[in-house]
Design a protein around this motif. Structure first.
Motif, PDB file in Angstrom:
ATOM      1  N   GLY A 268       3.523  -1.283 -19.681  1.00 43.70           N
ATOM      2  CA  GLY A 268       3.533   0.290 -19.603  1.00 43.70           C
ATOM      3  C   GLY A 268       5.108   0.669 -19.793  1.00 43.70           C
ATOM      4  N   ALA A 269       5.771  -0.359 -19.389  1.00 40.65           N
ATOM      5  CA  ALA A 269       7.336   0.268 -19.451  1.00 40.65           C
ATOM      6  C   ALA A 269       7.973  -0.126 -21.019  1.00 40.65           C
ATOM      7  CB  ALA A 269       8.211  -0.344 -18.435  1.00 40.65           C
ATOM      8  N   GLY A 270       6.910  -0.831 -21.882  1.00 42.68           N
ATOM      9  CA  GLY A 270       7.538  -1.246 -23.215  1.00 42.68           C
ATOM     10  C   GLY A 270       7.822  -2.796 -23.326  1.00 42.68           C
ATOM     11  N   LEU A 271       7.561  -3.707 -22.341  1.00 40.38           N
ATOM     12  CA  LEU A 271       7.923  -5.030 -22.277  1.00 40.38           C
ATOM     13  C   LEU A 271       6.788  -5.492 -22.734  1.00 40.38           C
ATOM     14  CD1 LEU A 271       9.813  -3.617 -20.049  1.00 40.38           C
ATOM     15  CD2 LEU A 271      10.513  -5.871 -19.673  1.00 40.38           C
ATOM     16  N   ARG A 272       7.135  -7.015 -23.262  1.00 39.84           N
ATOM     17  CA  ARG A 272       6.090  -7.701 -23.924  1.00 39.84           C
ATOM     18  C   ARG A 272       5.538  -8.639 -22.679  1.00 39.84           C
ATOM     19  NH1 ARG A 272       7.508 -11.487 -27.587  1.00 39.84           N
ATOM     20  NH2 ARG A 272       9.449 -11.031 -27.185  1.00 39.84           N
ATOM     21  N   VAL A 273       4.365  -9.018 -22.227  1.00 35.27           N
ATOM     22  CA  VAL A 273       4.111  -9.928 -21.176  1.00 35.27           C
ATOM     23  C   VAL A 273       2.974 -11.077 -21.661  1.00 35.27           C
ATOM     24  CG1 VAL A 273       2.740  -9.850 -18.971  1.00 35.27           C
ATOM     25  CG2 VAL A 273       4.384  -7.954 -19.395  1.00 35.27           C
ATOM     26  N   SER A 274       3.448 -12.128 -21.082  1.00 36.22           N
ATOM     27  CA  SER A 274       2.578 -13.179 -21.350  1.00 36.22           C
ATOM     28  C   SER A 274       1.910 -13.574 -19.769  1.00 36.22           C
ATOM     29  CB  SER A 274       3.067 -14.370 -21.700  1.00 36.22           C
ATOM     30  OG  SER A 274       3.560 -14.326 -23.134  1.00 36.22           O
ATOM     31  N   LEU A 275       0.599 -13.251 -19.636  1.00 35.72           N
ATOM     32  CA  LEU A 275       0.095 -13.516 -18.173  1.00 35.72           C
ATOM     33  C   LEU A 275      -0.639 -14.752 -18.398  1.00 35.72           C
ATOM     34  CD1 LEU A 275      -0.591 -12.491 -15.218  1.00 35.72           C
ATOM     35  CD2 LEU A 275      -2.499 -11.443 -16.592  1.00 35.72           C
ATOM     36  N   MET A 276      -0.397 -15.730 -17.300  1.00 32.64           N
ATOM     37  CA  MET A 276      -1.053 -17.009 -17.087  1.00 32.64           C
ATOM     38  C   MET A 276      -2.507 -16.732 -16.854  1.00 32.64           C
ATOM     39  SD  MET A 276       1.145 -19.440 -16.962  1.00 32.64           S
ATOM     40  CE  MET A 276       2.633 -19.752 -16.587  1.00 32.64           C
ATOM     41  N   GLY A 277      -3.380 -17.394 -17.672  1.00 29.01           N
ATOM     42  CA  GLY A 277      -4.969 -17.122 -17.657  1.00 29.01           C
ATOM     43  C   GLY A 277      -5.501 -17.918 -16.560  1.00 29.01           C
TER      44      GLY A 277
ATOM     45  N   LEU B 161       3.689   5.769 -12.597  1.00 28.25           N
ATOM     46  CA  LEU B 161       4.209   4.854 -13.512  1.00 28.25           C
ATOM     47  C   LEU B 161       3.116   4.743 -14.666  1.00 28.25           C
ATOM     48  CD1 LEU B 161       5.242   1.722 -11.241  1.00 28.25           C
ATOM     49  CD2 LEU B 161       6.721   3.440 -12.464  1.00 28.25           C
ATOM     50  N   PRO B 162       3.566   4.605 -15.984  1.00 30.51           N
ATOM     51  CA  PRO B 162       2.596   4.436 -16.940  1.00 30.51           C
ATOM     52  C   PRO B 162       2.408   2.833 -16.973  1.00 30.51           C
ATOM     53  CG  PRO B 162       5.137   4.394 -17.868  1.00 30.51           C
ATOM     54  CD  PRO B 162       5.033   4.687 -16.371  1.00 30.51           C
ATOM     55  N   LEU B 163       1.091   2.722 -17.447  1.00 34.93           N
ATOM     56  CA  LEU B 163       0.471   1.295 -17.084  1.00 34.93           C
ATOM     57  C   LEU B 163       0.071   1.038 -18.509  1.00 34.93           C
ATOM     58  CD1 LEU B 163      -1.626   1.633 -13.791  1.00 34.93           C
ATOM     59  CD2 LEU B 163       0.774   0.798 -14.086  1.00 34.93           C
TER      60      LEU B 163
END
Length: 543
Positions: free
Chosen positions: A107-116, A182-184
């Motif tokens: 939401g803050a404009g970052l790229r995220v890789s979340l463990m599956g 917060l933007p999500l």
């Protein structure tokens, strides 16, 4: 009381978690002032260990509001467009905290890789560098009690953050407003097993394991997330799959078979040790719940097993890695509270040695050419000629390397106990122990440290104090830290420091006894010397 109620009501208004809202509403309804004060008069402080604390409502607890604020602060420090990898263990709400972090960061404009999936902490640390990320977050409380959870932050070098980054992130967290504003986001990447676990397994199977593989191993993941990954790691490296302590194999956030999910705690290893005796195992291995620590047990000649200390494993692994790597610029490192044995081993092999502050955030930054680092609390980072695949403690990589070492000893008709005796004869028997004093009032620890600084002892355990280093002044290339180091006659040493994570004063003791001949006699002498030293130090502390 009215101010506390106002804070609690403001918290209620933004809390997205029905469980903690219900908890706080009950506290408010009961008028329990002490409970409100405990939750709202202070807060969990973000430091180099990130956040860690008891689950519950309020700023002094781990909860969704606390985690979302931490993620928002991290996002502010990093800036839009940066890439963050988020992992989590199997503790209560770890998966929810990880998803909240991913939502806030995207939401803050970052790229995220979340463990599956809930995977070990070393997999997350590996992933940061493997994916070229700018930072990583691991939701875990390691081996803390079941009621706790935590939030550990890594930087783009794959290591845990150090000052001043912790202070900068903490300041950014303090500037975050209500989390319901917060933007999500929701467009994060979910990491598959093939994307990250398989590369991790390939990396640790390339550690200096030797070529012997015949070994019977019993293993427990202590109800944590290491089990499936460790079994695969053994298969990938060519070992027979370990026999598992079934009652402790499935991840369970309540840790039902142990009082504390820490291999060092009394009774925690009983199930695995009973299985090892039953099947005649050559080795017992345990991980803590997030699998960044590795504990090792070995059979005794007359029956039964004993657990090796972290320092004993550190000496064995250090010499093994030095003997199975090459290069003139190699470096090994240990924390200041770990045994001095690794330094003796390094000198004998012509390899550089560095001493660091406690914590792997310091150990992995000891210098270029680092092939092995350890701390006495069962933490090991094993590398190869190509360096460290994981720039943090890695209980799975350490387990593989110990297995390779034990298999080689078995091939030669020997054991890890024989290797320990060899080291005692070569370098002197370095025996270590600890004295920990838990207090309710932290001012007691402050007072004890002040007394030690103003009236340093002239002798401890019958050994003259040769010098005193006040670690708060830094020196020797170390950053300042609250601690005292006493160098005693005969190579003995005592370090006293407040714990960074618990209300404890921790004392680390070491004696060195010549053991050219009868190692058993040397061990008996060392045990007596440590007992005397511990008793005298306890009286000196007067806590």
């Amino acid at each position: 009381m009215s101010e506390l109620v106002r804070r609690a009501e403001e918290w209620l208004a933004q809390d997205p978690d029905p469980e903690t809202r219900a908890e706080l509403q009950e506290v408010l309804g009961s008028g329990d002032l002490a409970a409100l004060q405990d939750r709202f008069e202070t807060k969990l402080e973000f430091g180099t260990a990130g956040l860690r604390g008891e689950l519950g409502a309020g700023p002094n607890r781990m909860n969704r509001v606390t985690v979302m604020r931490a993620a928002a602060g991290l996002a502010r420090r990093l800036g839009p467009g940066k890439h963050v990898v988020v992992g989590y263990d199997a503790r209560h709400k770890s998966d929810i905290f990880a998803q909240d972090s991913a939502a806030v960061l995207t939401g803050a404009g970052l790229r995220v890789s979340l463990m599956g999936h809930h995977w070990p902490t070393p997999v997350l640390a590996f992933a940061v560098r493997h994916l070229g990320a700018d930072a990583g977050v691991m939701v875990t409380a390691s081996h803390n009690p079941p009621r706790d959870n935590g939030y550990k932050v890594y930087w783009g070098d794959g290591a845990q953050i150090v000052p001043p980054l912790d202070e900068e992130i903490s300041a950014a967290i303090d500037a975050v407003g209500r989390v319901d504003g917060l933007p999500l986001g929701e467009d994060w990447r979910v990491l598959t097993d093939a994307a990250i676990v398989e590369p991790y397994l390939a990396a640790v199977s390339g550690l200096p394991l030797g070529d012997a593989r015949e070994l019977k191993v019993v293993y427990t993941p202590m109800h944590g997330v290491g089990g499936a990954v460790l079994l695969r790691a053994f298969r990938t490296a060519g070992f027979e799959e370990p026999l598992v302590a079934e009652a402790q194999f499935t991840p369970d956030p309540d840790f039902p078979t142990v009082a504390f999910p820490n291999p060092e705690e009394p009774g925690a290893m009983d199930i695995a040790l009973r299985l090892a005796e039953k099947v005649g195992a050559d080795l017992v291995i345990a991980n803590d719940p997030d699998a960044d620590r590795c504990a090792v047990g070995v059979p005794l000649p007359d029956g039964g097993f004993r657990m090796l200390t972290g320092d004993e494993v550190g000496g064995l692994l250090g010499e093994w890695v030095i003997g199975h790597t090459s290069g003139a610029d190699r470096l090994v490192a240990a924390s200041i509270v770990s045994s001095s044995l690794l330094g003796r081993i390094a000198a004998a092999h012509g390899v550089r040695y560095a001493e660091t502050l406690t914590g792997f955030k310091w150990i992995v930054k000891a210098g270029d050419g680092l092939v092995y680092g350890y701390e006495e609390a069962l933490g090991h980072s094993v590398g190869s000629d190509q360096g460290l695949p994981v720039r943090d403690k890695d209980g799975i990589g350490a387990a593989l390397t110990v297995a390779g070492m034990a298999a080689q000893a078995r091939r030669e008709g020997r054991s890890l106990l024989d290797l320990l005796d060899d080291q005692a004869r070569r370098y002197g028997l370095h025996a270590t122990s600890q004295l920990s004093v838990r207090v309710e009032d932290l001012s007691l620890i402050t007072g004890a440290m002040e007394r030690l600084r103003s009236r340093p002892p002239e002798a401890l355990g019958g050994l003259a104090v040769l010098s005193v280093d006040d670690l708060s002044e830094g020196g020797g290339g170390l950053p300042p830290t609250d601690g005292l180091r006493y160098r005693l006659a005969g190579g003995a040493r005592v370090i006293v420091r407040p714990s960074g994570t618990e209300p404890k004063l921790k004392c680390y003791l070491e004696v060195v006894v010549p053991a050219e001949g009868d190692v058993a006699t040397a061990r008996s002498q060392a045990e007596q010397a440590l007992t005397t030293l511990k008793s005298d130090l306890s009286a000196t502390l007067n806590l």
